[in-house]
Write a protein that holds these residues in place. Sequence first.
Motif, short mmCIF file in Angstrom:
data_model
loop_
_atom_site.label_atom_id
_atom_site.label_comp_id
_atom_site.label_asym_id
_atom_site.label_seq_id
_atom_site.Cartn_x
_atom_site.Cartn_y
_atom_site.Cartn_z
N SER A 1 -12.98 -0.58 6.42
CA SER A 1 -11.52 -0.48 6.44
C SER A 1 -10.93 -0.95 5.12
O SER A 1 -9.93 -0.40 4.64
CB SER A 1 -10.96 -1.31 7.59
OG SER A 1 -11.32 -2.68 7.46
N GLU A 2 -11.55 -1.95 4.49
CA GLU A 2 -11.06 -2.41 3.19
C GLU A 2 -11.22 -1.33 2.11
O GLU A 2 -10.33 -1.15 1.27
CB GLU A 2 -11.82 -3.67 2.76
CG GLU A 2 -11.55 -4.91 3.61
CD GLU A 2 -12.40 -4.94 4.87
OE1 GLU A 2 -12.26 -5.89 5.65
OE2 GLU A 2 -13.22 -4.01 5.05
N VAL B 1 0.82 -1.21 0.00
CA VAL B 1 0.00 0.00 0.00
C VAL B 1 0.85 1.26 0.00
O VAL B 1 0.60 2.21 -0.75
CB VAL B 1 -0.94 0.00 1.22
CG1 VAL B 1 -1.71 1.31 1.31
CG2 VAL B 1 -1.91 -1.17 1.14
N TRP B 2 1.90 1.29 0.83
CA TRP B 2 2.67 2.51 1.01
C TRP B 2 3.85 2.62 0.05
O TRP B 2 4.64 3.56 0.14
CB TRP B 2 3.17 2.61 2.45
CG TRP B 2 2.04 2.59 3.43
CD1 TRP B 2 1.69 1.56 4.27
CD2 TRP B 2 1.09 3.63 3.68
NE1 TRP B 2 0.59 1.89 5.01
CE2 TRP B 2 0.20 3.17 4.67
CE3 TRP B 2 0.90 4.90 3.15
CZ2 TRP B 2 -0.86 3.93 5.14
CZ3 TRP B 2 -0.16 5.67 3.61
CH2 TRP B 2 -1.02 5.18 4.60
N LEU C 1 -8.59 1.34 2.72
CA LEU C 1 -7.27 0.85 2.33
C LEU C 1 -7.12 0.87 0.81
O LEU C 1 -6.08 1.30 0.28
CB LEU C 1 -7.07 -0.57 2.86
CG LEU C 1 -5.66 -1.16 2.72
CD1 LEU C 1 -4.66 -0.38 3.55
CD2 LEU C 1 -5.66 -2.63 3.15
N PHE C 2 -8.15 0.43 0.11
CA PHE C 2 -8.11 0.45 -1.35
C PHE C 2 -8.05 1.87 -1.89
O PHE C 2 -7.32 2.17 -2.84
CB PHE C 2 -9.34 -0.27 -1.91
CG PHE C 2 -9.38 -0.34 -3.41
CD1 PHE C 2 -8.63 -1.29 -4.09
CD2 PHE C 2 -10.15 0.55 -4.14
CE1 PHE C 2 -8.65 -1.36 -5.47
CE2 PHE C 2 -10.17 0.49 -5.51
CZ PHE C 2 -9.44 -0.46 -6.19
N THR D 1 -6.80 4.46 -0.34
CA THR D 1 -5.48 4.99 -0.05
C THR D 1 -4.46 4.54 -1.08
O THR D 1 -3.68 5.34 -1.61
CB THR D 1 -5.03 4.54 1.35
OG1 THR D 1 -5.95 5.03 2.33
CG2 THR D 1 -3.63 5.07 1.67
N GLN D 2 -4.47 3.25 -1.39
CA GLN D 2 -3.52 2.71 -2.37
C GLN D 2 -3.75 3.32 -3.75
O GLN D 2 -2.80 3.74 -4.42
CB GLN D 2 -3.64 1.19 -2.43
CG GLN D 2 -2.61 0.53 -3.34
CD GLN D 2 -2.75 -0.97 -3.36
OE1 GLN D 2 -3.84 -1.49 -3.53
NE2 GLN D 2 -1.66 -1.69 -3.15
#
Length: 258
Positions: free
Chosen positions: A102-103, A38-39, A106-107, A109-110
Amino acid sequence: MTTMFFQAGTSPVHRLNPTTKLVLALAVTTTAFAVPVVWAPLVLLLVVLVPAVLVAGVQLPYARLLLLFSAPVVLVIFALQGLFFPEGTTVLAEFGWAKVTSEGLLFATQTSLRLVVMLGSFLFLLLTTHPGVLMSAMVERGMSPNTSYVISATLQIVPAFRARAQNVLRAQQARGLDTTGLRRRVRALLPLVGPLLLGSLADLEERAVAMEARAFGSTARRTSLVEVADSSAQRWARLLMGAVAVAAVVVNVLGVTR
């Protein structure tokens, strides 16, 4: 050809061969999308792009343009994926039929980081490279003038449209169009669309005539008034960056197929 984004300078980054910076932008973008961590895009931004921008001395226009172009995209991605991610199971908050998971965050953010890195890579190229020099460098590397022109013109689409929209807006204001206040600005978008599209089509026709006049379709070997400096170190660097990008894609594909 518009040079609206180009910031003239004498830094080591400005003196690099334009194809080196183009390969860097492509390699960083490809790696950011290929690495599943992700980061990883944020690391590429901080470790590769930010130091290069600081060395070039274009950090202020770079930060301003990156924020201007990426902020609306990031907001839309988080609004859609954060609230309506179809595969989200861990619910953090509910707003009627919309759920923050949260999924989904997270998606979002990526995806946002990847798009920011892509925008940042090509903004770095545009700010430190004159489009005419970029085109000459690509032709010297053996690329056809037609393909070189398409790549160079594509990179200049946003500044060209921006410059044309500003000119149309100034012309409309000179004719009495009121753009004070948010509501009037929104209403002023409609008078902009027609002249902007018609002007763009006329510009395409003018460019096509200019390309025919310069015999862009000719297969004869061309000479250039612009000599673009290159070095063996930069050639090796381009090969290394390309290899890193290809390796990232291969690792990603192998990881998915297992």
